[in-house]
Scaffold this motif. Structure first.
Motif, PDB file in Angstrom:
ATOM      1  N   SER A   1       0.743  -1.182   0.007  1.00  0.00           N
ATOM      2  CA  SER A   1      -0.043  -0.112  -0.161  1.00  0.00           C
ATOM      3  C   SER A   1       0.926   1.287   0.051  1.00  0.00           C
ATOM      4  O   SER A   1       0.376   2.289  -0.702  1.00  0.00           O
ATOM      5  CB  SER A   1      -0.988   0.130   1.034  1.00  0.00           C
ATOM      6  OG  SER A   1      -0.203   0.171   2.336  1.00  0.00           O
ATOM      7  N   MET A   2       2.074   1.127   0.467  1.00  0.00           N
ATOM      8  CA  MET A   2       2.872   2.337   0.408  1.00  0.00           C
ATOM      9  C   MET A   2       3.480   2.553  -0.737  1.00  0.00           C
ATOM     10  O   MET A   2       4.146   3.558  -1.007  1.00  0.00           O
ATOM     11  CB  MET A   2       3.859   2.232   1.600  1.00  0.00           C
ATOM     12  CG  MET A   2       3.483   2.110   2.963  1.00  0.00           C
ATOM     13  SD  MET A   2       4.709   2.094   4.258  1.00  0.00           S
ATOM     14  CE  MET A   2       3.687   2.002   5.615  1.00  0.00           C
ATOM     15  N   ALA A   3       3.392   1.499  -1.746  1.00  0.00           N
ATOM     16  CA  ALA A   3       4.394   1.529  -2.890  1.00  0.00           C
ATOM     17  C   ALA A   3       3.249   2.285  -4.117  1.00  0.00           C
ATOM     18  O   ALA A   3       3.604   2.665  -5.114  1.00  0.00           O
ATOM     19  CB  ALA A   3       4.578   0.191  -3.472  1.00  0.00           C
ATOM     20  N   GLY A   4       1.992   2.499  -3.795  1.00  0.00           N
ATOM     21  CA  GLY A   4       1.180   2.880  -4.699  1.00  0.00           C
ATOM     22  C   GLY A   4       1.095   1.910  -6.063  1.00  0.00           C
ATOM     23  O   GLY A   4       0.930   0.455  -5.819  1.00  0.00           O
ATOM     24  N   LYS A   5       1.346   2.494  -7.210  1.00  0.00           N
ATOM     25  CA  LYS A   5       0.973   1.804  -8.493  1.00  0.00           C
ATOM     26  C   LYS A   5       2.370   1.432  -9.218  1.00  0.00           C
ATOM     27  O   LYS A   5       2.116   0.883  -9.951  1.00  0.00           O
ATOM     28  CB  LYS A   5      -0.075   2.336  -9.365  1.00  0.00           C
ATOM     29  CG  LYS A   5      -1.489   2.395  -8.987  1.00  0.00           C
ATOM     30  CD  LYS A   5      -2.545   2.955  -9.824  1.00  0.00           C
ATOM     31  CE  LYS A   5      -3.742   2.974  -9.092  1.00  0.00           C
ATOM     32  NZ  LYS A   5      -4.777   3.263 -10.306  1.00  0.00           N
TER      33      LYS A   5
ATOM     34  N   LYS B   1       8.466   0.007  -7.242  1.00  0.00           N
ATOM     35  CA  LYS B   1       8.324   0.415  -5.918  1.00  0.00           C
ATOM     36  C   LYS B   1       7.752  -0.912  -4.966  1.00  0.00           C
ATOM     37  O   LYS B   1       8.169  -0.927  -4.164  1.00  0.00           O
ATOM     38  CB  LYS B   1       7.744   1.732  -5.721  1.00  0.00           C
ATOM     39  CG  LYS B   1       7.894   2.165  -4.002  1.00  0.00           C
ATOM     40  CD  LYS B   1       7.338   3.610  -3.910  1.00  0.00           C
ATOM     41  CE  LYS B   1       7.529   4.184  -2.499  1.00  0.00           C
ATOM     42  NZ  LYS B   1       6.918   5.486  -2.370  1.00  0.00           N
ATOM     43  N   LYS B   2       6.943  -1.341  -5.783  1.00  0.00           N
ATOM     44  CA  LYS B   2       6.547  -2.636  -5.003  1.00  0.00           C
ATOM     45  C   LYS B   2       7.507  -3.511  -4.762  1.00  0.00           C
ATOM     46  O   LYS B   2       7.480  -4.021  -3.610  1.00  0.00           O
ATOM     47  CB  LYS B   2       5.212  -3.240  -6.029  1.00  0.00           C
ATOM     48  CG  LYS B   2       4.024  -2.219  -5.980  1.00  0.00           C
ATOM     49  CD  LYS B   2       3.026  -3.087  -6.784  1.00  0.00           C
ATOM     50  CE  LYS B   2       1.601  -2.112  -6.643  1.00  0.00           C
ATOM     51  NZ  LYS B   2       0.373  -2.909  -7.487  1.00  0.00           N
ATOM     52  N   ALA B   3       8.192  -4.059  -5.643  1.00  0.00           N
ATOM     53  CA  ALA B   3       9.249  -4.639  -5.540  1.00  0.00           C
ATOM     54  C   ALA B   3      10.257  -4.399  -4.639  1.00  0.00           C
ATOM     55  O   ALA B   3      10.673  -5.070  -3.839  1.00  0.00           O
ATOM     56  CB  ALA B   3      10.049  -5.040  -6.866  1.00  0.00           C
ATOM     57  N   TYR B   4      10.493  -2.912  -4.402  1.00  0.00           N
ATOM     58  CA  TYR B   4      11.422  -2.432  -3.272  1.00  0.00           C
ATOM     59  C   TYR B   4      10.690  -2.644  -1.911  1.00  0.00           C
ATOM     60  O   TYR B   4      11.457  -2.990  -1.073  1.00  0.00           O
ATOM     61  CB  TYR B   4      11.684  -1.024  -3.841  1.00  0.00           C
ATOM     62  CG  TYR B   4      12.279  -0.432  -2.481  1.00  0.00           C
ATOM     63  CD1 TYR B   4      13.756  -0.353  -2.567  1.00  0.00           C
ATOM     64  CD2 TYR B   4      11.812   0.424  -1.724  1.00  0.00           C
ATOM     65  CE1 TYR B   4      14.377   0.202  -1.642  1.00  0.00           C
ATOM     66  CE2 TYR B   4      12.485   1.317  -0.830  1.00  0.00           C
ATOM     67  CZ  TYR B   4      14.047   1.337  -0.661  1.00  0.00           C
ATOM     68  OH  TYR B   4      14.415   1.867   0.313  1.00  0.00           O
TER      69      TYR B   4
END
Length: 77
Positions: A35-39, A43-46
């Motif tokens: 949820s902190m990565a957005g779309k 950033k999701k992988a990070y």
């Protein structure tokens, strides 16, 4: 024999509830990180890597959200 059945089913039930509790906690932590990565897929992988790092560092659950926020703020493309 009756006691054996009661003991086995009780132990199996306790183990199942523990396993389910751990799974739900992991799903919630993963959902928090995503949820902190957005779309942004990178950033999701990070954030998932950061979550793994937090687990390795044994970050306490109460401190996890703040820890992940700091890591998300430090993210650069």
């Amino acid at each position: 024999m009756d006691y054996f059945i009661v003991v086995v089913t009780t132990v199996a039930g306790l183990y199942f509830h523990w396993w389910l509790y751990v799974r739900i906690r992991r799903w919630m932590d993963r959902d928090l990180a995503l949820s902190m990565a957005g779309k942004d897929e990178r950033k999701k992988a990070y954030m998932l890597e950061c979550l793994d790092k937090a687990r390795a560092q044994k970050v306490k659950r109460a401190e996890l959200a703040a820890w992940l926020e700091r890591e998300a703020a430090g993210y650069t493309d």
